[in-house]
Enzyme design. Structure first.
Site, PDB file in Angstrom:
ATOM      1  N   ASP A 129      45.898  33.931  39.500  1.00  0.00           N
ATOM      2  CA  ASP A 129      44.885  34.234  40.514  1.00  0.00           C
ATOM      3  C   ASP A 129      44.895  33.236  41.661  1.00  0.00           C
ATOM      4  O   ASP A 129      44.571  33.557  42.803  1.00  0.00           O
ATOM      5  CB  ASP A 129      43.488  34.300  39.890  1.00  0.00           C
ATOM      6  CG  ASP A 129      43.104  33.032  39.140  1.00  0.00           C
ATOM      7  OD1 ASP A 129      43.988  32.194  38.870  1.00  0.00           O
ATOM      8  OD2 ASP A 129      41.917  32.880  38.807  1.00  0.00           O
ATOM      9  N   SER A 188      45.388  35.221  34.793  1.00  0.00           N
ATOM     10  CA  SER A 188      44.875  33.906  35.215  1.00  0.00           C
ATOM     11  C   SER A 188      44.802  32.896  34.071  1.00  0.00           C
ATOM     12  O   SER A 188      43.753  32.290  33.813  1.00  0.00           O
ATOM     13  CB  SER A 188      43.502  34.083  35.862  1.00  0.00           C
ATOM     14  OG  SER A 188      43.573  35.004  36.915  1.00  0.00           O
ATOM     15  N   ARG A 227      40.040  44.308  35.957  1.00  0.00           N
ATOM     16  CA  ARG A 227      40.041  45.248  37.079  1.00  0.00           C
ATOM     17  C   ARG A 227      41.410  45.905  37.237  1.00  0.00           C
ATOM     18  O   ARG A 227      42.451  45.269  37.022  1.00  0.00           O
ATOM     19  CB  ARG A 227      39.725  44.527  38.391  1.00  0.00           C
ATOM     20  CG  ARG A 227      38.276  44.124  38.547  1.00  0.00           C
ATOM     21  CD  ARG A 227      37.994  43.682  39.979  1.00  0.00           C
ATOM     22  NE  ARG A 227      38.919  42.646  40.415  1.00  0.00           N
ATOM     23  CZ  ARG A 227      39.223  42.403  41.693  1.00  0.00           C
ATOM     24  NH1 ARG A 227      38.712  43.140  42.658  1.00  0.00           N
ATOM     25  NH2 ARG A 227      40.057  41.432  42.005  1.00  0.00           N
TER      26      ARG A 227
END
Length: 952
Positions: free
Chosen positions: A692, A638, A574
């Site tokens: 994350d 992450s 994203r």
């Protein structure tokens, strides 16, 4: 039509005679003509006579003839009464008691062993020996002996009845040389009982002429056991109490797996069927199915059938042993139909319609006409001659007209019985079909009883009416062979099979059941590994790496500006634009776009991966119209990274299925900058590389300043928290705090939790992309739980406990059982029928019992994951409490991840475990809103704020 058919009409007879007459004329024989004419005239006279008599009886017994509309109405009434019987609040006043039998499974063909069955309920007590084999041919052998109980026993006291039963069993075992064996016994007790388990039943009331004192409201199994204990030379274990109707269903279910309804139409009448547990309020639990003994004989005891009961029904009821009770049974069962015929004939005779009005002593004698007489009189060919013979034996002088009328009375009475039985059965079949949510259902009804077996027309009539009332059900009627005896043995055999299966399933799932002591041990080991990761001399070999993030503060509300955020952590990537406003109108606005990362990129080269990321960024900047702006950027990455500063992160190792080459040991921020330079279209200010988990903590910290822990429970599993600088030996300085990314997924890689790893965990680990690594994550994260379930299902199938022992091709495929299916299958709102559909989508065509086991497996795996996650988190919050030096800690944990959000039970079990293992910590769990996107922007904003403060 549901009405009794009339005899051929006069016009039909005349036509028939005319053809014969013409043939006779053609022969030219006057003798033949005169003879045939006389015969035809006699036949014509008799046919006219018969038709007149039938019409006369039809008019007299008009109320016993039921149309289809009436039967559909009866069907609707019975359905409503079934619902009342199943409801906890309405059951006490329901006439159809819908008694749970605790028979939860039908035979599957794998039953085996030797069993005894005792059958009490009809005119004879029966003892049976049943041998069941699954040697590839699925067979059973039955040895039986019949004992007619004396009247003083069936209307005596409790001790006399059960001593008689025990004595008969002893005699049977001696006769068949069974006294030396210890055998399980199924007890068929064909009277209404309230059961709380399979081997316990309290008698609600006697039926069928039984009136034994002292038995009502007592457990009949206990009574039988006490009687058997008096005989020290036999060893019998009473395992199951069974109604004869249930026995019929189970017997037929052994031969036909579709059989899920049992019907008795004989001395008594009753039906049972397999009901969904979620509809049975009287029994705890919603999983699977249970056989319900409807005890439909009492239908109408509340007056619901008064409009259909005739004066003859009322007179019969008043003369019975139980007036006002079992009214439906008294309209159907063979015990009462003969008496009903007698009462009709008596009144017709008194009114001069039969026997010239002469009433014989036989007609005045109760019970003189029995069902065997009714059946004989209705036989197709010899019915009239039988009628004359029977009536003559009753000291009546019947004319031909009388015989025709009496035969038709019998037809109407038995036809009404079949019609009413069909209407109630149709209600059950409709409920079964609706439970299964099918437009059309194929099923089998197991059936037994003297009326059904011996009456010449009853079975055909019943079948025809049922099929007419439920045209969307394809019904097979299967005649039971010794259903009440063999069926009790089959219930016992199924109970034996299920007990053996249960032991094997429990053994497979036992390692997933973690005791409180085991969880405390996990918590203690996690705490030890946390300390190893913080210390300089042990950090290199620590499995929990405790990576410094160089995030040294949480949001204070003054952050503002526009920021870009990148989020890489799964199969999707994203790019976000985040606008942060401060002050009284404090808010965060986000705009984002999602891009897929193909498998060939995930497992290609590092350069290809970062070029793909930059391509996605370029598309987003173009889309938002901000390609020329040099915005500060936070990069949520992450994966385990070792950071030297907030904008430098060296990849320790890939997880979550990524395998891009030339990345491990490299600074991912530098790789991103180089990819941006290669494209040479825009420039960005990369301020922070973020995990994350840290992003989740920061997002919740923006709403709640007390949030100092971030937890991810999704595809991966990880935790971060704010640690005191003085405890972080691998970073210079002792002032303030810094967020530590624990990377706890590697906990146990040194073997410290091998004692709780199962063979299934090891199989999943060995088949993964990184064998021997991230062992704790492989026991707690969504990426692996479905695969653990798949391995268990394969093992249980190999043991013959699932899917009929057949491992389908789909079950062999790694990754077929995604974790999202665990969440769906374990949903409390999901019926087993829907679970079966999910399994069918996966190519796993299982039974209802299979669905129960799959759901149990999913529950065991996900509960262990939540408990292990809770044990690790308890170690963190306890450390925070000790860091602060307080007796009681109040702290908030920011949480994100699909497992926590979507699984129906994971979050609750996690919270309960933390509370149990860290009782001095009051932990609030706060669900994060886009920690990896919004959190990255907030970290960037905090970093810019702290940087500006440092410059000043």
């Amino acid at each position: 039509s549901a009405e009794v058919p009339l005899a051929p009409t006069l016009s039909e007879k005349t036509c028939c005679f005319g053809v014969t007459h013409s043939s006779s004329v053609a022969t030219g024989s006057s003798i033949c003509f005169r003879t045939m004419f006389a015969v035809h005239l006699l036949a014509f006279h008799f046919a006219k006579l018969k038709e007149d008599q039938i019409k006369k009886v039809d008019r007299y017994l008009y109320h016993l003839r039921l149309s289809d509309d009436v039967l559909l109405d009866v069907m609707t009434r019975f359905q409503a009464e079934m619902v009342r019987g199943l409801g906890r609040d309405t059951n006490p006043t329901a006439t159809v008691k819908m008694l749970p039998t605790f028979v939860r499974s039908l035979p599957d063909g794998s039953e085996k062993g030797e069993f005894l069955a005792a059958d009490l309920g009809g005119s004879q007590f029966r003892a049976h020996q049943v041998k069941v084999s699954d040697d590839g041919k699925q067979s059973s052998q039955l040895e039986s002996k019949f004992y007619p109980p004396p009247k003083e026993v069936i209307q005596g006291n409790r001790a006399e009845l059960f001593d008689y039963v025990a004595h008969c069993l002893l005699d049977f075992m001696e006769t068949n040389n069974l006294k030396h064996k210890k055998l399980p016994l199924g007890f068929t007790f064909s009277f209404p009982c309230k059961q709380t388990k399979l081997d316990e039943g309290v008698l609600l009331g006697w039926t069928k002429h039984f009136k034994v004192r002292g038995v009502q409201d007592t457990d009949v199994v206990s009574c039988l056991r006490k009687a058997l204990q008096k005989h020290k030379d036999i060893d019998v274990d009473v395992l199951a109490l069974v109604n004869d109707t249930v026995g019929t269903m189970m017997t037929c279910g052994y031969d036909d797996p579709r059989c899920e309804v049992g019907l008795i139409v004989g001395t008594g009448t009753n039906a049972c069927y397999m009901e969904e547990m979620r509809h049975i309020d009287l029994v705890e639990g919603d999983e699977g199915r249970m056989c319900i003994n409807t005890e439909w004989g009492a239908f109408g005891d509340d007056g619901a059938l008064d409009d259909l009961r005739t004066e003859f029904d009322r007179e019969l009821d008043l003369g019975s042993l139980n007036p006002g009770k079992q009214l439906f049974e008294k309209m159907i069962s063979s015990l009462y139909l003969g008496e009903l015929v007698r009462l009709i004939l008596l009144k017709m005779t008194k009114e001069g319609l039969l026997f010239n009005g002469k009433v014989s002593t036989a007609l005045l004698t109760k019970g003189k006409i029995e069902m065997k007489h009714v059946s004989a009189m209705e036989k197709y060919k010899e019915g009239l001659s039988n009628t004359k013979e029977i009536l003559t034996e009753l000291n009546l002088c019947p004319s031909e007209e009388d015989c025709v009328a009496v035969q038709h009375v019998c037809t109407i009475v038995s036809f009404r019985s079949a019609n009413l039985c069909a209407a109630a059965l149709a209600a059950i079949l409709t409920r079964l079909r609706e439970n299964k949510k099918l437009l059309r259902m194929r099923t089998t009804v197991g059936i037994d009883g003297g009326l059904y077996k011996t009456h010449p027309q009853y079975a055909k009539r019943l079948h025809k009416v049922v099929r007419r009332l439920v045209p969307n059900c394809d019904v097979r009627f299967l005649l039971s062979v010794s259903g009440s005896g063999k069926g009790a043995a089959m219930v016992t055999a199924v109970a034996y099979r299920l007990a053996a299966q249960r032991r094997k399933i429990d053994a497979a799932l036992a390692p997933f059941l973690l005791s409180l002591d085991t969880l405390r041990e996990v918590k203690s080991k996690m705490r030890t590994e946390l300390e190893y990761g913080l210390k300089r001399e042990t950090q290199a070999s620590a499995t929990v790496k405790m990576l410094p993030t160089y995030v040294c503060g949480t949001p204070d509300g003054t952050e503002k500006g526009k920021f870009l955020a990148l989020d890489l952590g799964g199969t999707n990537f994203r790019v976000l634009l985040v606008k942060i406003r401060s002050g009284r109108r404090r808010s965060v606005q986000m705009y984002n776009k999602i891009f897929a990362i193909p498998l060939e990129i995930m497992q290609g080269t590092g350069e290809e991966l970062f070029d793909h990321i930059v391509q996605c960024i370029a598309d987003f900047l173009e889309y938002m119209g901000i390609k020329g702006a040099r915005l500060p950027l936070g990069f949520t990455f992450s994966f385990p990274c070792r950071q030297a500063s907030i904008d430098k992160g060296t990849l320790v190792g890939w997880t979550k299925g990524f395998k891009a080459t030339d990345c491990e040991g490299e600074d991912v921020v530098d790789m991103l900058r180089e990819a941006i330079r290669r494209r040479n279209e825009f420039d960005l200010d990369i301020v922070a590389v973020v995990n994350d988990t840290v992003g989740t903590m920061m997002t919740c910290g923006y709403e709640d300043p007390n949030c100092e822990i971030g937890l991810i429970a999704g595809t991966g599993s990880n935790v971060c928290y704010m640690e005191d600088m003085k405890n972080i030996e691998i970073v210079e300085g002792n002032e303030g705090k810094m967020c530590i990314n624990t990377e706890w997924g590697g906990f146990g890689d040194n073997g410290c939790i091998d004692n709780i790893r199962t063979k299934y965990d090891k199989e999943v680990d060995e088949g993964s992309l990184n064998p021997g690594k991230q062992r704790y994550e492989k026991m707690t994260s969504g990426m692996y739980l479905g695969e653990i379930v798949r391995q268990i299902l394969i093992d249980l199938t190999k043991q013959g406990l699932l899917f009929r022992g057949q491992i389908s091709e789909s079950l062999r495929k790694r990754g077929i059982f995604e974790t999202k299916f665990l969440s769906q299958i374990e949903s409390d709102r999901l019926a087993l029928l829907q679970v079966r559909r999910i399994l069918q989508q996966l190519g796993l065509d299982g039974t209802c019992d299979d669905s129960i086991i799959v759901k149990e497996v999913c529950g065991a795996v996900s509960k262990r994951a939540a408990q292990l996650c809770g044990a690790g988190l308890a170690a963190i919050v306890e450390k925070k409490r000790e860091n602060r030096g307080v007796e009681r800690l109040q702290i908030t944990v920011g949480v994100d991840g699909t497992l926590y959000k979507l699984h129906p039970h994971f979050s609750r079990v996690l919270r309960e475990t933390v509370k149990e293992l860290a009782p001095q910590c009051d932990v609030t769990f706060m669900l994060s809103e886009d920690g990896s996107g919004k959190g990255a922007a907030l970290i960037t904003a905090v970093a810019k704020r702290l940087h500006n403060i440092g410059q000043k």
